[in-house]
Design a protein around this motif. Sequence first.
Motif, PDB file in Angstrom:
ATOM      1  N   HIS A   1      17.046  -6.393  -7.973  1.00 58.75           N
ATOM      2  CA  HIS A   1      16.387  -7.698  -7.870  1.00 58.75           C
ATOM      3  C   HIS A   1      16.542  -8.432  -9.195  1.00 58.75           C
ATOM      4  CE1 HIS A   1      13.310  -6.583  -4.485  1.00 58.75           C
ATOM      5  NE2 HIS A   1      14.514  -6.102  -4.235  1.00 58.75           N
TER       6      HIS A   1
ATOM      7  N   SER B   1      15.874 -21.773 -10.276  1.00 61.30           N
ATOM      8  CA  SER B   1      16.473 -22.248  -9.023  1.00 61.30           C
ATOM      9  C   SER B   1      17.426 -23.427  -9.186  1.00 61.30           C
ATOM     10  CB  SER B   1      15.388 -22.594  -8.016  1.00 61.30           C
ATOM     11  OG  SER B   1      14.591 -23.655  -8.495  1.00 61.30           O
TER      12      SER B   1
ATOM     13  N   PHE C   1      11.453 -20.025 -10.282  1.00 65.17           N
ATOM     14  CA  PHE C   1      12.356 -18.882 -10.227  1.00 65.17           C
ATOM     15  C   PHE C   1      12.600 -18.495  -8.779  1.00 65.17           C
ATOM     16  CE2 PHE C   1      10.230 -18.253 -14.363  1.00 65.17           C
ATOM     17  CZ  PHE C   1      11.349 -18.192 -15.182  1.00 65.17           C
ATOM     18  N   GLU C   2      13.865 -18.215  -8.447  1.00 68.34           N
ATOM     19  CA  GLU C   2      14.199 -17.711  -7.117  1.00 68.34           C
ATOM     20  C   GLU C   2      14.609 -16.255  -7.232  1.00 68.34           C
ATOM     21  OE1 GLU C   2      16.816 -18.530  -3.082  1.00 68.34           O
ATOM     22  OE2 GLU C   2      17.084 -19.866  -4.801  1.00 68.34           O
ATOM     23  N   LEU C   3      14.119 -15.445  -6.305  1.00 66.06           N
ATOM     24  CA  LEU C   3      14.474 -14.041  -6.251  1.00 66.06           C
ATOM     25  C   LEU C   3      15.846 -13.876  -5.595  1.00 66.06           C
ATOM     26  CD1 LEU C   3      13.677 -10.997  -6.513  1.00 66.06           C
ATOM     27  CD2 LEU C   3      12.749 -11.202  -4.175  1.00 66.06           C
TER      28      LEU C   3
ATOM     29  N   THR D   1      15.472 -12.622 -10.975  1.00 63.64           N
ATOM     30  CA  THR D   1      15.030 -13.986 -10.743  1.00 63.64           C
ATOM     31  C   THR D   1      15.877 -14.913 -11.600  1.00 63.64           C
ATOM     32  OG1 THR D   1      13.288 -13.750 -12.412  1.00 63.64           O
ATOM     33  CG2 THR D   1      12.662 -13.391 -10.099  1.00 63.64           C
TER      34      THR D   1
ATOM     35  N   THR E   1       8.880 -18.218  -7.348  1.00 63.99           N
ATOM     36  CA  THR E   1       7.689 -18.042  -8.173  1.00 63.99           C
ATOM     37  C   THR E   1       7.678 -19.177  -9.185  1.00 63.99           C
ATOM     38  OG1 THR E   1       8.867 -16.523  -9.631  1.00 63.99           O
ATOM     39  CG2 THR E   1       7.531 -15.531  -7.904  1.00 63.99           C
TER      40      THR E   1
END
Length: 181
Positions: A128, A133, A173-175, A130, A154
Amino acid sequence: MESAVTAAALTFRDATAADVDALVALVESAYRGDSSRTGWTTEADILEGQRTDPEGVLAVIDSADSRLLTVERDGAVVACCQLEHRGDHAYFGMFAVTPGLQGGGMGKLIIAEAERLARQTWGVSEMHMTVISVRDDLIAWYERRGYRRTGRMTPFPYGDERFGIPQRDDLQFELLVKPLV
């Protein structure tokens, strides 16, 4: 752009407290200020201020569940990345390559080694990370390496200057996730 780098030209090791200053300088040079504009990973147009600090780097080094992988070439620190064990997955972060060395294939080798180490060390099935984005070019680079966008966001820690001073109000933030099979 530098010529392609081979894995044999790189040395991977866990960071120690003696590496903190060099690693802070590396991360800052890759993401902030004019020096970061030499490479393609710069965040200088969206964030000012610091990207990390000695305390943050030392916390990663000292954590029982993480390792800060330091990458050297010809005895000089040229890249790093954080790996953190989080149950069934590992978290990949604090990835930085010296700006003048970006674009030559080093990042691909480092992320592949990080994924291998996470599988081997912790037996995890996913990695994973982050990513801010709005960093479309960086997200596309990770997608070419097998990561997928999840749409899970998030908030950016506005007001906490340890993470930088935002130059826009739409940061989050995008995962991104990749199966490690």
